[in-house]
Design a protein around this motif. Structure first.
Motif, PDB file in Angstrom:
ATOM      1  N   GLU A 117       5.964  -6.381   0.942  1.00  0.00           N
ATOM      2  CA  GLU A 117       6.612  -7.460   1.700  1.00  0.00           C
ATOM      3  C   GLU A 117       6.540  -7.191   3.198  1.00  0.00           C
ATOM      4  OE1 GLU A 117      10.535  -7.779   0.217  1.00  0.00           O
ATOM      5  OE2 GLU A 117       9.955  -8.539  -1.761  1.00  0.00           O
ATOM      6  N   LEU A 118       6.789  -5.915   3.564  1.00  0.00           N
ATOM      7  CA  LEU A 118       6.706  -5.557   4.983  1.00  0.00           C
ATOM      8  C   LEU A 118       5.285  -5.729   5.508  1.00  0.00           C
ATOM      9  CD1 LEU A 118       8.943  -2.356   5.049  1.00  0.00           C
ATOM     10  CD2 LEU A 118       9.471  -4.579   6.082  1.00  0.00           C
ATOM     11  N   SER A 135       3.098  -7.865   4.350  1.00  0.00           N
ATOM     12  CA  SER A 135       2.864  -9.303   4.487  1.00  0.00           C
ATOM     13  C   SER A 135       3.539  -9.847   5.739  1.00  0.00           C
ATOM     14  CB  SER A 135       3.408 -10.019   3.238  1.00  0.00           C
ATOM     15  OG  SER A 135       3.276 -11.414   3.372  1.00  0.00           O
ATOM     16  N   THR A 136       4.784  -9.398   5.987  1.00  0.00           N
ATOM     17  CA  THR A 136       5.511  -9.827   7.183  1.00  0.00           C
ATOM     18  C   THR A 136       4.788  -9.369   8.445  1.00  0.00           C
ATOM     19  OG1 THR A 136       7.617  -9.687   6.001  1.00  0.00           O
ATOM     20  CG2 THR A 136       7.712  -9.672   8.401  1.00  0.00           C
ATOM     21  N   ASN A 137       4.248  -8.164   8.413  1.00  0.00           N
ATOM     22  CA  ASN A 137       3.500  -7.636   9.561  1.00  0.00           C
ATOM     23  C   ASN A 137       2.254  -8.472   9.836  1.00  0.00           C
ATOM     24  OD1 ASN A 137       3.024  -5.442  11.559  1.00  0.00           O
ATOM     25  ND2 ASN A 137       1.201  -5.102  10.281  1.00  0.00           N
ATOM     26  N   GLU A 147       1.931 -11.633   9.047  1.00  0.00           N
ATOM     27  CA  GLU A 147       2.389 -12.914   9.605  1.00  0.00           C
ATOM     28  C   GLU A 147       2.729 -12.764  11.090  1.00  0.00           C
ATOM     29  OE1 GLU A 147       5.643 -14.104   7.218  1.00  0.00           O
ATOM     30  OE2 GLU A 147       4.430 -14.552   5.442  1.00  0.00           O
TER      31      GLU A 147
END
Length: 227
Positions: free
Chosen positions: A184-185, A187-189, A191
């Motif tokens: 998740e981190l 993916s967030t990074n 984005e």
């Protein structure tokens, strides 16, 4: 010999005065401490590293018989004797001997010792007649005790293994959660990286517009001055 050894030996003197058969004084570790009389004929020193452990010194069947007696006497704290045992002293013939073990505590607070006496048969005993011992029964009792200890150890080991398996499953679950959080981190990074690139593009465009506006303002200033 140290002071304690001297006390033990002196404590044996009165017994030896009235009881002539050869004997061995043995400590709680089943090691030979002192030899009385012609007890050497019941022992042999094997080739290799020297040891005072009685089971390695006694001849033939006397070894398991003596160890069984020591085990039983240390447990019950009472004198015991074996049935007559046939042994070969290495002098061209077999002899019968009865092994007797007495618990010995020379003084209060001293370590427990044992007097292992060898009675050539036949022989009239002048002391308290110790209780005979069934060597096979003592051996079986010892085996049963060891089996119970082994069973308890196995149960404890099994419980430990189950606890470790449970802990491993919990760690595995935690690891999977951490991996999911990491994804998740990640993916967030990605984005945030994309947003940062968009902001960089917008900033570049705004910079170009600002430069154009600056040039237009400069042109307007020049036209105003010419008038």
């Amino acid at each position: 010999m140290d002071q304690r050894g001297g006390t033990i030996e002196s404590g044996m003197n009165q017994l030896i005065k009235h009881y002539a058969p050869p004997a061995l004084l043995i400590n709680e570790e089943r090691e030979l401490v002192h030899v009385y009389g012609d007890a050497q004929r019941y022992m042999r020193i094997a080739e290799g590293s020297a040891s005072l452990e009685v089971s390695k010194l006694l001849v033939g069947k006397l070894a398991p018989v003596g160890i069984a007696l020591l085990h039983k006497v240390s447990k019950d704290n009472t004198p015991l004797r074996s049935e007559p045992q046939m042994f070969d002293p290495g002098r061209g013939g077999s002899e019968l001997v009865r092994v007797v073990v007495y618990p010995v505590i020379p003084e209060v607070g001293a370590d427990l010792h044992f007097l292992m006496v060898f009675e050539a048969q036949p022989n009239d005993l002048q002391m308290i007649d110790p209780e005979p011992i069934d060597v096979s029964a003592v051996t079986n009792e010892r085996i049963n005790s060891l089996e119970r200890d082994l069973s308890a150890t196995r149960d404890s080991l099994q419980a430990t293994i189950e606890e470790l398996e449970t802990s491993n499953e919990e760690l595995q679950a935690t690891n999977e959660e951490l991996m999911a959080s990491n994804e998740e981190l990640q993916s967030t990074n990605e984005e945030l990286q994309s947003v940062n690139e968009e902001l960089y593009t917008v900033n570049s465009e705004n910079q170009e517009k600002i430069e154009i506006l600056n040039r237009l303002n400069a042109d307007l200033d020049n036209m105003t001055k010419q008038r």
